[in-house]
Design a protein around this motif. Structure first.
Motif, mmCIF file in Angstrom:
data_model
loop_
_atom_site.group_PDB
_atom_site.id
_atom_site.type_symbol
_atom_site.label_atom_id
_atom_site.label_comp_id
_atom_site.label_asym_id
_atom_site.label_seq_id
_atom_site.Cartn_x
_atom_site.Cartn_y
_atom_site.Cartn_z
ATOM 1 N N ARG A 1 47.034 28.241 34.607
ATOM 2 C CA ARG A 1 45.589 28.061 34.525
ATOM 3 C C ARG A 1 45.016 27.923 35.946
ATOM 4 N N THR A 2 44.022 28.762 36.252
ATOM 5 C CA THR A 2 43.394 28.728 37.561
ATOM 6 C C THR A 2 41.883 28.695 37.410
ATOM 7 N N VAL A 3 41.203 28.356 38.507
ATOM 8 C CA VAL A 3 39.740 28.380 38.558
ATOM 9 C C VAL A 3 39.343 29.096 39.842
ATOM 10 N N LEU A 4 38.728 30.265 39.692
ATOM 11 C CA LEU A 4 38.325 31.068 40.843
ATOM 12 C C LEU A 4 36.832 31.376 40.725
ATOM 13 N N PRO A 5 36.003 30.524 41.301
ATOM 14 C CA PRO A 5 34.564 30.720 41.186
ATOM 15 C C PRO A 5 34.089 31.885 42.042
ATOM 16 N N GLY A 6 32.836 32.239 41.869
ATOM 17 C CA GLY A 6 32.252 33.285 42.687
ATOM 18 C C GLY A 6 31.931 34.528 41.898
ATOM 19 N N GLU A 7 31.195 35.414 42.536
ATOM 20 C CA GLU A 7 30.785 36.680 41.935
ATOM 21 C C GLU A 7 31.284 37.793 42.834
ATOM 22 N N PHE A 8 31.871 38.824 42.246
ATOM 23 C CA PHE A 8 32.537 39.866 43.015
ATOM 24 C C PHE A 8 32.002 41.242 42.645
ATOM 25 N N ASN A 9 31.629 42.012 43.664
ATOM 26 C CA ASN A 9 31.254 43.403 43.429
ATOM 27 C C ASN A 9 32.479 44.301 43.368
ATOM 28 N N ASP A 10 33.540 43.900 44.075
ATOM 29 C CA ASP A 10 34.802 44.641 44.107
ATOM 30 C C ASP A 10 35.939 43.667 43.834
ATOM 31 N N LEU A 11 37.061 44.211 43.378
ATOM 32 C CA LEU A 11 38.250 43.388 43.136
ATOM 33 C C LEU A 11 39.516 44.224 43.341
ATOM 34 N N THR A 12 40.550 43.548 43.825
ATOM 35 C CA THR A 12 41.912 44.069 43.737
ATOM 36 C C THR A 12 42.777 42.969 43.158
ATOM 37 N N LEU A 13 43.479 43.279 42.081
ATOM 38 C CA LEU A 13 44.422 42.361 41.460
ATOM 39 C C LEU A 13 45.809 42.977 41.560
ATOM 40 N N ALA A 14 46.804 42.167 41.907
ATOM 41 C CA ALA A 14 48.170 42.681 42.016
ATOM 42 C C ALA A 14 49.153 41.592 41.618
ATOM 43 N N THR A 15 50.215 41.980 40.936
ATOM 44 C CA THR A 15 51.200 40.996 40.484
ATOM 45 C C THR A 15 52.566 41.632 40.302
ATOM 46 N N TRP A 16 53.599 40.812 40.468
ATOM 47 C CA TRP A 16 54.971 41.201 40.117
ATOM 48 C C TRP A 16 55.303 40.570 38.765
ATOM 49 N N VAL A 17 55.715 41.401 37.799
ATOM 50 C CA VAL A 17 55.967 40.946 36.428
ATOM 51 C C VAL A 17 57.313 41.468 35.944
ATOM 52 N N LYS A 18 58.042 40.617 35.250
ATOM 53 C CA LYS A 18 59.253 41.022 34.537
ATOM 54 C C LYS A 18 58.965 40.891 33.050
ATOM 55 N N ILE A 19 59.066 41.998 32.334
ATOM 56 C CA ILE A 19 58.723 42.022 30.908
ATOM 57 C C ILE A 19 60.003 42.014 30.079
ATOM 58 N N ASP A 20 60.133 41.002 29.226
ATOM 59 C CA ASP A 20 61.296 40.942 28.331
ATOM 60 C C ASP A 20 61.013 41.612 26.995
ATOM 61 N N VAL B 1 45.419 46.744 40.109
ATOM 62 C CA VAL B 1 44.201 47.437 39.711
ATOM 63 C C VAL B 1 43.180 47.250 40.825
ATOM 64 N N ILE B 2 42.473 48.329 41.161
ATOM 65 C CA ILE B 2 41.444 48.311 42.199
ATOM 66 C C ILE B 2 40.111 48.652 41.549
ATOM 67 N N VAL B 3 39.144 47.743 41.651
ATOM 68 C CA VAL B 3 37.787 47.979 41.150
ATOM 69 C C VAL B 3 36.905 48.220 42.376
ATOM 70 N N ASP B 4 36.461 49.454 42.564
ATOM 71 C CA ASP B 4 35.784 49.901 43.773
ATOM 72 C C ASP B 4 34.349 50.296 43.432
ATOM 73 N N SER B 5 33.386 49.428 43.796
ATOM 74 C CA SER B 5 31.997 49.691 43.428
ATOM 75 C C SER B 5 31.398 50.853 44.221
ATOM 76 N N ALA B 6 31.814 51.018 45.483
ATOM 77 C CA ALA B 6 31.248 52.094 46.306
ATOM 78 C C ALA B 6 31.621 53.463 45.750
ATOM 79 N N ASN B 7 32.866 53.609 45.335
ATOM 80 C CA ASN B 7 33.323 54.883 44.777
ATOM 81 C C ASN B 7 33.168 54.953 43.263
#
Length: 326
Positions: free
Chosen positions: A148-167, A240-246
């Motif tokens: 559980r996290t709390v990340l306030p703010g408003e974003f026009n762009d985002l990049t999310l990245a993670t390392w995951v092991k799926i069972d 995932v890259i969310v790119d508002s300019a493009n």
């Protein structure tokens, strides 16, 4: 001591080379008389049917323990150096490197520009081995597990990245990151969606314009991003890259683009707020439906949130830096 090297191919063939000491080779089913004692300098190949033949020993093609430890140390140092650059980036909202184990009850947000109180709480997860020896991760073993996290703010762009092991993919959807739903605001989720075999990936942002009413935009990645049983237990890097300019949403796996989706209505601000990693906050509308459970069965070993759109080369570099086998 005993040292030996094994090279196994996907087709079931393989080789064993004895570097020091003695080993017992038992090809195929264990039957009386089928074993063979091998000593230093011996090498054998085994075909998919279990037949054994002599091959020339070639110890030089294998990495010895000392060389392996040295190479791993170099890779870990390069990974840490790469993350130091991300920590210093003012656009980095959150960087959880999972170095808080094995007893930590929270994950430290090591971004220098981290919002206040953005260390993440560990709920139900247990500390486990990560992508290499000495690297920590968190295992998700039941539907209550979450970060559980709390990340306030408003974003026009985002990049999310993670390392995951799926069972396994046990639910219709498996959340990587999901916001709480708050009326009159925005939320988003990033998840795997089950298919007949394996799973695809989706990013979605929602603007709520009244109780129970929301303008949702889903960006489904095609084709399949996880292939089910053959990849269970394998560490995979998703981004995932969310790119508002493009005006694009780009899904990546292991540093490579596999889907680019145009924004349907143009860019709009996004919010994360209170959110779960590896699960999703309870939604009353989903109770009793196939969408109710979205918990991960597996492990997570790193998570990045940036308020700028990475280039593909930046995501590829992040993947290479965190991949001990690269």
């Amino acid at each position: 001591g005993t040292e030996f090297a094994v090279d196994v191919s996907p087709d079931g063939t393989g080789e064993v080379h004895v570097l020091d000491g003695e080993v017992v080779l038992i090809p195929g089913a264990e039957e009386e008389g089928s074993s063979e004692h091998l000593h230093k300098g011996d090498a054998r190949s085994i075909d998919s049917g279990g037949s054994v033949s002599n091959v020339a020993p070639d110890p030089g093609r294998f990495t010895g323990p000392d060389a392996f430890r040295k190479r791993l140390a170099e890779r870990v140092a390069a990974w840490r150096h790469h993350l130091d650059g991300l920590r210093a980036d003012p656009a980095t909202v959150a960087l959880y490197d999972f170095s808080d184990g094995p007893w930590g009850a929270s994950l430290h947000n090591s971004a220098r520009a981290a919002p206040p109180h953005s260390d993440a709480s560990i709920v139900g997860c247990t500390w486990a081995s990560g992508r290499w020896q000495g690297k920590s991760a968190l295992a998700f073993t039941n539907p209550s597990c979450r970060i559980r996290t709390v990340l306030p703010g408003e974003f026009n762009d985002l990049t999310l990245a993670t390392w995951v092991k799926i069972d396994g993919i046990n639910n219709k959807m498996v959340s990587l990151l999901s916001s709480e739903t708050t009326r009159g605001s925005e939320s988003l989720f990033w998840a795997l969606q089950s298919m007949d075999v394996g799973a695809s990936v989706v990013f979605s942002d929602t603007v709520y314009n009244g109780p129970g009413k929301g303008d949702r935009r889903h960006y489904f990645g095609e084709p399949r991003v996880f292939w089910g049983a053959p990849e269970r237990g394998t560490w995979i890097h998703f981004a995932v890259i969310v790119d508002s300019a493009n005006r694009t949403v780009t899904h990546l796996r292991d540093g490579e683009v596999y889907s680019v989706i145009p924004m349907s209505d143009g860019p709009r601000p996004m919010k994360i707020g209170v959110a779960d990693i590896g699960n999703w906050p309870f939604k009353a509308w989903a109770e009793g439906t196939e969408w109710e459970l979205r918990d991960l069965s597996g492990a997570i070993g790193e998570f990045l949130v940036s308020s700028r759109p990475f280039t593909v080369s930046e995501v590829s570099a992040l993947y290479r830096a965190g991949n001990p086998e690269h």
